[in-house]
Scaffold this motif. Structure first.
Motif: not given
Length: 314
Positions: A41, A138-140, A220-221, A224, A227-228
């Motif tokens: 990220t 996940a980095s937010t 990045e979308g 995510k 990852e999630i």
């Protein structure tokens, strides 16, 4: 919104409408190139920063995934500087890339969330993100705060290099000041997004498309989603659609298109038409003007507030 506000306030003087004179380990005015390196990220945040630095500051930026940078024996100009991006400041590959640049004898700065980290200690200067602890895998909020720092740095570089008149600086600083307000508005869309997520949870593949700063945002979308939710996803530059990915599009694959009404909107609409012609299910993330001018049938449209181009990625 709160941590974006804290981070921006660290670098911008909102009352005066200018970027603060914070300490720099190098002089932007004399740099011929900036080497940016990060992982995951943080790499995608840096990729958006590259667009800003090149557009506003007219500074050439090379960005690398740190795990590649450290092994490819890149020649480094003595007139360049290095910038590393990391939430933890302990990412092994990014640290190795930092040490490679240290051995090359160029000044080093890091954007980090943990000021006591190894990366912070080994840098000539740090630009902290005031995101607080990042609890999720996940980095937010760290990602949006990295963007906030990169936006402020881009304006500082533009001013130092003589490409940002005072009036333009004031306008862009005012735009950045509005970011937390827009972020609050976007968070109110959670019910629509939750409903859409129920449909997306059933699919096996998702394609994300974007142009300009929305291209790294598309990646990045996709990152995510993988990852999630463990759903396979890819982020692509919209203009690359016809060079391979279009072969995979059918009525079973949702295509998420990030397309605010900006300079490249019409180009992205033409890519959406190609997706629609193959029966693809389009989910459009845009703004009010974009929703009005998108001449394509969508599975759903998420309408964000109309906002300046600079702050849209955040």
């Amino acid at each position: 919104p709160e941590v974006i506000s804290h981070t921006l306030a660290n670098y911008l003087d909102f009352a005066a409408g200018r970027v603060k004179d914070f300490a720099l380990p190098f002089d932007f005015a004399t740099l011929d190139r900036l080497e940016v390196s990060a992982c995951g990220t943080a790499f995608l945040a840096g990729s958006i920063g590259k667009y800003w630095l090149e557009r506003y500051a007219r500074l050439a930026v090379d960005i690398d995934v740190a795990s590649e940078f450290r092994y490819r024996e890149k020649p480094i100009s003595k007139a360049s500087a290095a910038l590393f991006v990391s939430q933890s400041g302990e990412t092994a590959d990014t640290l190795a890339a930092l040490r490679y640049c240290r051995a090359a004898g160029i000044p080093i700065a890091s954007i980090v969330n943990v000021r006591q980290s190894t990366m912070a200690r080994e840098s000539d200067g740090i630009f902290p993100t005031l995101a607080g602890p990042e609890i999720g895998v996940a980095s937010t909020k760290a990602f949006t705060c990295q963007l906030a720092v990169l936006a402020a740095l881009s304006l500082r570089a533009a001013r130092d290099r003589g490409h940002l008149p005072a009036e333009e600086e004031k306008r862009l600083v005012h735009e950045l000041a509005e970011t937390p307000r827009f972020a609050n508005q976007v968070l109110k869309l959670d019910k629509q997004i939750e409903k859409l997520a129920r449909d997306l949870a059933q699919v096996k593949h998702v394609l994300y498309l974007g142009r300009g700063t929305n291209y790294p945002l598309a990646m990045e979308g996709a990152l995510k989603l993988k990852e999630i939710s463990y759903i396979h996803a890819e982020g692509y530059a919209a203009g690359e659609l016809k060079h391979g990915p279009i072969a995979l599009i059918d009525e079973h694959m949702p295509v998420i298109v990030i397309a605010p009404y900006d300079r490249v909107f019409e180009k992205t609409v033409s890519n959406m038409q190609e997706v629609a012609a193959r029966g693809g299910r389009i989910i459009l993330i845009t703004d009010k003007h974009g929703a009005e001018h998108a001449t394509v049938k969508t599975m759903d449209t998420i309408v964000l507030p109309d906002m300046p181009e600079l702050i849209a990625p955040m």
